[in-house]
Write a protein that holds these residues in place. Sequence first.
Motif, short mmCIF file in Angstrom:
data_model
loop_
_atom_site.label_atom_id
_atom_site.label_comp_id
_atom_site.label_asym_id
_atom_site.label_seq_id
_atom_site.Cartn_x
_atom_site.Cartn_y
_atom_site.Cartn_z
N SER A 1 0.83 -1.20 0.00
CA SER A 1 0.00 0.00 0.00
C SER A 1 0.86 1.25 0.00
CB SER A 1 -0.93 0.00 1.21
OG SER A 1 -0.19 0.05 2.41
N GLY A 2 0.26 2.36 -0.44
CA GLY A 2 1.00 3.61 -0.52
C GLY A 2 1.46 4.13 0.82
N ALA A 3 0.61 3.99 1.85
CA ALA A 3 0.97 4.50 3.18
C ALA A 3 2.21 3.78 3.72
CB ALA A 3 -0.21 4.33 4.13
N VAL A 4 2.26 2.47 3.51
CA VAL A 4 3.41 1.72 4.00
C VAL A 4 4.67 2.12 3.25
CG1 VAL A 4 4.38 -0.60 4.25
CG2 VAL A 4 1.97 -0.21 4.75
N MET B 1 8.17 3.49 4.77
CA MET B 1 9.47 2.90 4.48
C MET B 1 10.46 3.92 3.96
SD MET B 1 9.12 -0.19 5.42
CE MET B 1 10.60 -0.93 4.75
N VAL B 2 9.98 4.88 3.15
CA VAL B 2 10.86 5.94 2.66
C VAL B 2 11.35 6.80 3.81
CG1 VAL B 2 10.94 8.05 1.28
CG2 VAL B 2 9.87 6.00 0.35
N ILE B 3 10.45 7.11 4.74
CA ILE B 3 10.85 7.91 5.90
C ILE B 3 11.87 7.17 6.75
CG2 ILE B 3 10.01 8.95 8.05
CD1 ILE B 3 7.38 9.52 6.62
N LEU B 4 11.66 5.87 6.97
CA LEU B 4 12.62 5.08 7.73
C LEU B 4 13.97 5.02 7.02
CD1 LEU B 4 10.39 2.09 8.94
CD2 LEU B 4 11.23 4.03 10.29
N GLY B 5 13.93 4.93 5.68
CA GLY B 5 15.17 4.93 4.93
C GLY B 5 15.94 6.23 5.07
N LEU B 6 15.21 7.35 5.09
CA LEU B 6 15.87 8.65 5.27
C LEU B 6 16.49 8.75 6.66
CD1 LEU B 6 13.28 11.02 3.54
CD2 LEU B 6 15.48 10.24 2.66
N PHE B 7 15.79 8.25 7.68
CA PHE B 7 16.36 8.24 9.02
C PHE B 7 17.60 7.36 9.08
CE2 PHE B 7 12.27 9.93 10.61
CZ PHE B 7 12.76 10.91 11.46
N TRP B 8 17.58 6.26 8.31
CA TRP B 8 18.73 5.37 8.27
C TRP B 8 19.95 6.06 7.69
CZ3 TRP B 8 18.96 0.60 10.42
CH2 TRP B 8 20.04 -0.20 10.10
N LEU B 9 19.74 7.06 6.84
CA LEU B 9 20.85 7.77 6.20
C LEU B 9 21.36 8.93 7.04
CD1 LEU B 9 19.61 7.89 2.49
CD2 LEU B 9 21.37 6.42 3.45
N VAL B 10 20.70 9.22 8.16
CA VAL B 10 21.12 10.35 8.99
C VAL B 10 22.57 10.21 9.46
CG1 VAL B 10 20.73 11.49 11.22
CG2 VAL B 10 18.81 11.06 9.69
N PRO B 11 23.02 9.03 9.94
CA PRO B 11 24.45 8.92 10.34
C PRO B 11 25.41 9.20 9.20
CG PRO B 11 23.18 7.11 11.25
CD PRO B 11 22.28 7.80 10.28
N THR B 12 25.04 8.78 7.97
CA THR B 12 25.91 9.06 6.83
C THR B 12 25.97 10.55 6.55
OG1 THR B 12 25.32 6.92 5.87
CG2 THR B 12 26.34 8.52 4.41
#
Length: 307
Positions: free
Chosen positions: A39-42, A46-57
């Motif tokens: 679904s679109g909401a999920v 997932m995109v938001i979680l991916g962006l948070f995952w890139l915060v340390p980089t």
Amino acid sequence: MTTATASAPSGAPSDATSGLGAGAPRRGIAGKIVDRLGSGAVQVVMVILGLFWLVPTLGLMVVSLRTNQVNSAEGWWTIFTKPAELTITSYKNLLSGGFSASFWNTVLITVPTTVLVIGIAAMAAYAFAWMEFPGRDTAFLVVVGLLIVPIQIALIPIAVLYGNVGIFGSIPGVVLFHVAFGLPFAIFLLRNFFVGIPASLLEAARMDGASEWKIFASVVFPLGKPAIASLGIFQFLWVWNDMLIALVFADTGNQPMTKYLQSQMRQFGSNMDILSSGAFLSLIIPLILFFAFQRYFVQGMMSGSVK
């Protein structure tokens, strides 16, 4: 005039119930979860979680573009209000030192290792998958058994062997060690992929007079590109990021980036700019490789999921 009405036997299913068993099977909880993951909401989550995952980089990049004094005084997130603090001085200092030599040492270790592992493993996997020879299954079981052999138990014996033959501390010695311990997994992975190639393609090539080498080069290897690309990415990343083998078998003059950056950790408080810029530069080549072969990588991961 009488009208005859045909009634269905009492034991026969009616039209309303006869199609109940012909539809799709009932989905379980796992199936419903999989459906909802599309679904679109999920996907947004997932995109938001991916962006948070890139915060340390992102933080690593910002730290590498600021001086030690600024990094010690404030956090990296203040760069959004003080963009004038960005500078490439740390990269200039890094490239003018020993990092450039360690970078090329890493390339000289990683590229030959990846090429040798792919080439040797692909030929061995084809032999295990489609060639008949005495002891084939036994030899493959030995290869599979080598997957569980830890690297640590071979460090001292190989170091003694390298010392006897005169290659201890050299780049070829590091390459040979990586190739030896990379082959079991590579052969296992490619053999399981090659065995799924339709046998009719190989038989047609044999009927046309193609040799085993011709079949491998013209049929099997091109069809195995997704699995080979996946293996290449994995092998490249393993060797590129390795530090244990470099610490044991590479001299200071032949040290890769990982060993060079580890040596800078002794002065962690005074050279954070060197460590951060070196770590960020070490990310660039693997990222370029991954995005360049992303299509083949995804195909290799999905191969076998659909038959």
